[in-house]
Write an enzyme that holds these catalytic residues in place. Structure first.
Site, mmCIF file in Angstrom:
data_model
loop_
_atom_site.group_PDB
_atom_site.id
_atom_site.type_symbol
_atom_site.label_atom_id
_atom_site.label_comp_id
_atom_site.label_asym_id
_atom_site.label_seq_id
_atom_site.Cartn_x
_atom_site.Cartn_y
_atom_site.Cartn_z
ATOM 1 N N HIS A 203 0.840 -1.200 0.000
ATOM 2 C CA HIS A 203 0.000 0.000 0.000
ATOM 3 C C HIS A 203 0.869 1.242 0.000
ATOM 4 C CE1 HIS A 203 -2.468 -3.277 1.556
ATOM 5 N NE2 HIS A 203 -3.528 -2.608 1.191
ATOM 6 N N HIS B 188 -3.939 3.451 -3.370
ATOM 7 C CA HIS B 188 -4.079 3.004 -1.983
ATOM 8 C C HIS B 188 -3.373 1.676 -1.750
ATOM 9 C CE1 HIS B 188 -5.963 1.875 1.846
ATOM 10 N NE2 HIS B 188 -6.074 0.683 1.297
ATOM 11 N N GLU C 258 -17.166 -3.197 24.354
ATOM 12 C CA GLU C 258 -16.425 -4.448 24.463
ATOM 13 C C GLU C 258 -15.219 -4.475 23.539
ATOM 14 O OE1 GLU C 258 -19.676 -4.274 23.702
ATOM 15 O OE2 GLU C 258 -20.708 -4.980 25.508
ATOM 16 N N HIS D 156 -28.627 -13.642 24.543
ATOM 17 C CA HIS D 156 -27.627 -13.549 25.608
ATOM 18 C C HIS D 156 -27.051 -14.899 26.009
ATOM 19 C CE1 HIS D 156 -29.170 -9.523 25.819
ATOM 20 N NE2 HIS D 156 -28.447 -9.209 26.865
#
Lengths: 675, 675
Positions: free
Chosen positions: B34, B271, B419, B482
């Site tokens: 890159h 890029h 998290e 959950h």
């Protein structure tokens, strides 16, 4: 905070307190749940549902309903109370009394697959607001596609209630940034700003200026300073939000968590635990509530049940509009109805190409591009894109334009480097239940960034397609941070998710054939494609590969087999090459292609046994990833050519060679297994 | 954009162009990489490394060095070029010529475990800036703990270069919000604002106001309008950033991606792909560069190599300060040196409690709390917390205060509902390599939100402890969103990560004993604890459980066994109960506890065979989760009491019963296996 005694009880107050006490009592009975949010957010939710939301409680599937998402899903009793009061058949007072019990329609968190009338499944924080972006995107797309200057059939808002928890999660930031960029003006988020999270005051971890952040995303931002009692301000804010149609709106509604509970309101103690008898008593006194548990005053119920009549008439009006539309625009009307029916057009799968070994060796990601572009014209409901890797994932639908503000009819969505939001946005698009088939793409390794959304796609009956490329160390130079090792195993482990790792052109077509059909059946499929070129193999076919696993080549009876080589994806060619060598040496070898464990295991036992006969116990799996889970097919006697460490940065072919992915090594390992 | 021809080449320009052409040529040779970022960010990186960064290229481990993180890790050649020019032994010119090749020190992305002098492993976007927050947190904590009014030994900055990709990722928003809240003033992020990402202009997906967003987080925000040529402005901005010590600083540096390449600069084309010979030629002409590939003008090399002398003298000065400190503060000095040595204090593990069956049945999360609090006083380097579930995860170190602005010496970190950032912040704390043992906690299911960071902990030699509670459907009412099903399997699949699922108090102590030792050995451990109470089992012990798997009970010789029941965590008690019943019926049964597959498999073969003898082929695994992967222990002949669907919302005991987790069902399944 002193809570004003209600001297005169307006019907609005009665309704709001009905919501609060339904939540309080249901949670008390269950000894489990989150009363804080329902008590604090009851006023905004009431105003929204009573004055603004367009829905028909008796026809939850009515297409043009406003979508409501409780992103703060732990406050589920808020939604159940609203649904019961508004007259949804899926939530009776008995159901509320069964809150959080086995088999009830009032699960711990709102679950669309359990409770009719719930749009999306929330609970994992931040998912709901991102689903809301997907719902709003679906509406914007369909409106741009179907509406006519003289006939509007797609026209609804998406409302989301989210809390501090949602706003702390990165996924919500990703989704909000995307929504702001896209100017999704019919998305309205009410932020329950109660300055409490589980650990206590948001002062301990969350002191950013949320409004300023949403402004930075390009949202229209409003603030209701007293969300506890100022219903007029809530109402005005929603009105203003609706009037701004070129930007999504975030209304920060400042509230008191657990409003009305004199000792517990405004504390973390009321976030996620029942109030207890004493505090309930005091709350009753404080709010002047004299009704029995689960009793709703007639005045409140009658008021809120007006939603039934209102909804029926709203739907009727729309039905007339749709009839007019169909009269004027027969083709579009028929197509719109096909969308809503969830049916695929006849013969859609015929466009999927098949290949012979003479066809050029190509990367499976390249075949995926071909499939997407063959399907694009026959399946106009296919819409999606990549998390900023469009030309690596090869996911552009050529000629179908970029979905952008002012061009919502287009079908190539640039999600940006926002994998997690992409997942949840695709989930929202599917759960709009208007026939759209969303797809989202990134490198396979970055499923780790969006795993929670992929899991929710499998859990909540989403029909999405996850297009994942660069599926092994064969991706090469980017190195171990970009090379999946355990990734495919970890995805296969998710219940209800179909994983496909095709070996060549035919298998890619098969994967799409299965995935599209599953999407329409509200099931999600994840496909893993190679970066590198792969030959088209003798023995592969679309039909065989749609069975998930099949015999690629075998000239021997089951009982005489020395070994079965089982390969997937880029390693199937190694199995074929190794079989050739082994057979030349007199071994009796079968090659099995196993692109999808889940689909194979859904076949009947006789078919499974015909592919992997019990009498042929010696097996070698060959896959450029962990052997984790493969023991189910190879057992104690078998083996795996696999990778049990992280990868390395080097050209892909070198990596594969160094890690043992060569015909010679497969031959050698096969001989070890044969013994 | 017209690039000015360099008529007079200042040494600064020579250095900057040396960086650019090293990147260009290395990527050209590798045909992979890159170049866009190194070319555009070379000026800011040069100014930072030349004028500000404090480091000793000849002693990369010098504690008080400034930390540098290239969060935009794909621009790795920027970092390798800087390291070579500055005189790091780990990156020679030959190494640069081997960019992205097998076994080289110049991997595709910066990898701390491959290249000495690289602090953290980047590439997966957004991780680096979050690691930077962890590095800055570690510095702030150690400074508050060790520095004295008259003696400073901890005093360095953390610099991060990040790009648009990092800024789109949710994790960076989480981390930035946390850093702003904490006021980590010695964290300085340079945002390479080049308005290009892989899909093209950031206009297609990313039009938010990043500066405003960082302001909303409480950051000090600056802007360098011309990051291509205005070195003075870059320098001033960094100076100003350093002077603001109560807020982290984000310097938006507007640059041109691929600066200098006349046809490709400012496009996505530069890029992530080599320039090609033609464009390199034009770039050389454009920038007036006449040197051979991989040739660096002496003037530039000599200038940048001054870092060696400068660094040596900076370190020497610090060594003197440390000596003074130790003279004045002998105890603290000794403790500081112990921290840096990575050694544990003698006898630390003696504090871990052991239990007998007479001890009270408690949830393993409760035992975890006990262990953490027993360890806290003997291991002052233990620092961490929860993602807003402190009192559910039970992770508070009582009496050690909250880590907050003005109280950085404290050890309880409130990560907020973030998290993913928590994971990467803990990684950064560990990779500060100053002896800290970070831990992060949430519900087990939400490892899905932080999986990329957990993977990086395993990959990049982090010594973190992941404390995960509510580890099965036994968590109950919160329901399927959950309840982990596939979660533990998906974590076991990650290479180098140790997973522990203890069954009782002794096994929890064992898990901590292993995890702490591993943390100091730069290995990470994830522990899964129950929400519900579990009895202390006869036959368990700390010592046995530190072997990962062991015989809980057995009165029979291997060859006479009818079955081995293998359990983990909350299900081990069912195995014990079932064995009792089966033995009463005359069956010969062994019970094996298998809290950690990885640790068990690290034992010698003789030990493994003593626990799971090959002659005893009939085995039943019992775990409240998917059977995925268990086939390795149970084979074709065995079976699993497991869950192959998502969970359900109901009280935990009901869920376990309904899903077959009862002694009776284990007995029944065992009989099926025995046949």
């Amino acid at each position: 905070m002193v809570v004003a005694t209600q001297s005169s009880k307006s019907v609005e107050e009665l309704c709001i307190n009905s919501i609060r006490f339904l939540a309080i009592e249901a949670i008390e009975k269950a000894k489990s749940g989150h009363p804080g949010l329902p008590m604090g957010a009851a006023p905004m939710a009431f105003v929204l549902w009573d004055k603004f939301m367009k829905f028909n409680p008796k026809n939850t599937k009515w297409f043009n309903r406003d979508r409501f998402v409780l992103s703060a899903g732990h406050g589920s009793m808020l939604q159940y109370a609203l649904m019961y009061l508004a007259g949804f058949d899926s939530v009776s007072i008995e159901d509320i009394q069964q809150f959080r019990q086995w088999g009830s329609s009032t699960a711990g968190h709102p679950e669309n697959f359990v409770t009719d009338g719930i749009e999306v499944t929330t609970g994992p924080l931040g998912q709901g607001i991102a689903n809301g972006v997907g719902l709003a995107l679906a509406e914007a797309h369909l409106a741009a596609k179907f509406n006519k200057p003289d006939a509007t059939i797609v026209d609804h808002y998406t409302y989301v209630i989210l809390g501090d928890g949602c706003n702390m999660e990165g996924i919500s930031g990703e989704a909000a940034s995307f929504a702001g960029h896209q100017g999704l003006g019919k998305l309205i988020a009410l932020y329950d700003d109660n300055h409490i999270s589980i650990d206590g005051s948001t002062d301990v971890a969350f002191t950013e200026d949320v409004s300023q952040r949403f402004e930075s995303y390009g949202w229209h931002v409003l603030h209701v300073e007293d969300g506890n009692t100022d219903l007029e301000a809530i109402s005005k804010a929603i009105e203003e939000a609706k009037s701004v149609t070129d930007k999504p709106t975030m209304i920060k509604v400042t509230t008191t968590i657990g409003y009305g509970a004199p000792n517990k309101q405004d504390t973390a103690g009321i976030h996620g635990a029942a109030l207890g008898a004493d505090e309930i008593k005091l709350t009753r006194e404080n709010l002047g509530w004299t009704y029995e548990p689960f009793e709703v005053p007639d005045e409140a119920l009658n008021h809120m049940r007006k939603a039934v009549e209102r909804g029926a008439s709203q739907e009727e009006e729309w039905n007339k509009a749709l009839a007019d539309y169909k009269a004027k625009y027969a083709d579009e009307g028929a197509e719109f109805e096909r969308y809503l029916s969830g049916k695929l057009p006849d013969g859609w799968a015929d466009v999927l190409p098949s290949y012979t070994p003479e066809d050029k060796a190509l990367a499976t990601r390249k075949h995926s591009e071909t499939c997407l572009n063959k399907l694009a014209p026959v399946l106009p409901e296919l819409i999606g894109g990549s998390a900023d890797l469009t030309h690596s994932n090869l996911t552009e639908l050529k000629g179908y334009g970029d979905f952008q503000k002012g061009a919502y009819q287009n079908r190539n969505v640039h999600f940006g480097v926002r994998e997690h939001a992409m997942g949840a946005i695709c989930n929202g698009m599917s759960l709009h239940r208007s026939g759209l088939i969303p797809y989202g793409a990134t490198f396979l390794i970055f499923t780790d960034y969006m795993r929670a959304a992929i899991r929710l796609s499998a859990l909540s009956e989403v029909g999405a397609i996850w297009v994942m490329t660069h599926d092994s160390i064969g991706q090469g130079e980017d190195g171990p941070t970009h090379q999946p090792i355990e990734t495919i195993a970890s995805l296969r482990a998710i219940p209800n998710l179909t994983v496909y790792r095709p070996a060549d052109g035919n298998e890619v077509s098969a994967a799409y054939k299965v995935a599209i059909a599953k999407a329409k059946n509200n099931e999600s499929t994840l496909m893993a494609f190679s970066r590198q070129g792969l030959p088209n193999l003798k023995g592969s076919s679309i039909e065989k590969a749609t069975k998930g696993g099949y015999i690629l080549s075998c000239g021997f009876a089951p009982e005489e087999l020395d070994i079965i080589l089982i390969g997937t994806g880029s390693e199937l060619q190694l199995c074929a090459g190794a079989a050739e060598k082994l057979i030349a040496e007199g071994k009796k070898v079968r090659v099995v292609s196993m692109p999808s464990w889940e689909v194979f295991e859904a076949q009947d036992e006789a078919y499974q046994d015909s592919v992997l006969p019990k009498v042929a116990g010696k097996r070698l799996s060959v896959e450029a990833g962990t052997s984790f889970g493969w023991e189910k097919y190879v057992g104690f006697e078998g083996g795996s050519v696999s990778i049990e460490r992280f990868g390395a940065s080097a050209p892909g072919a070198i990596c594969l060679e160094k890690f043992g992915f060569s015909v010679d090594n497969v031959v050698a390992k096969a001989k070890e297994v044969i013994g």
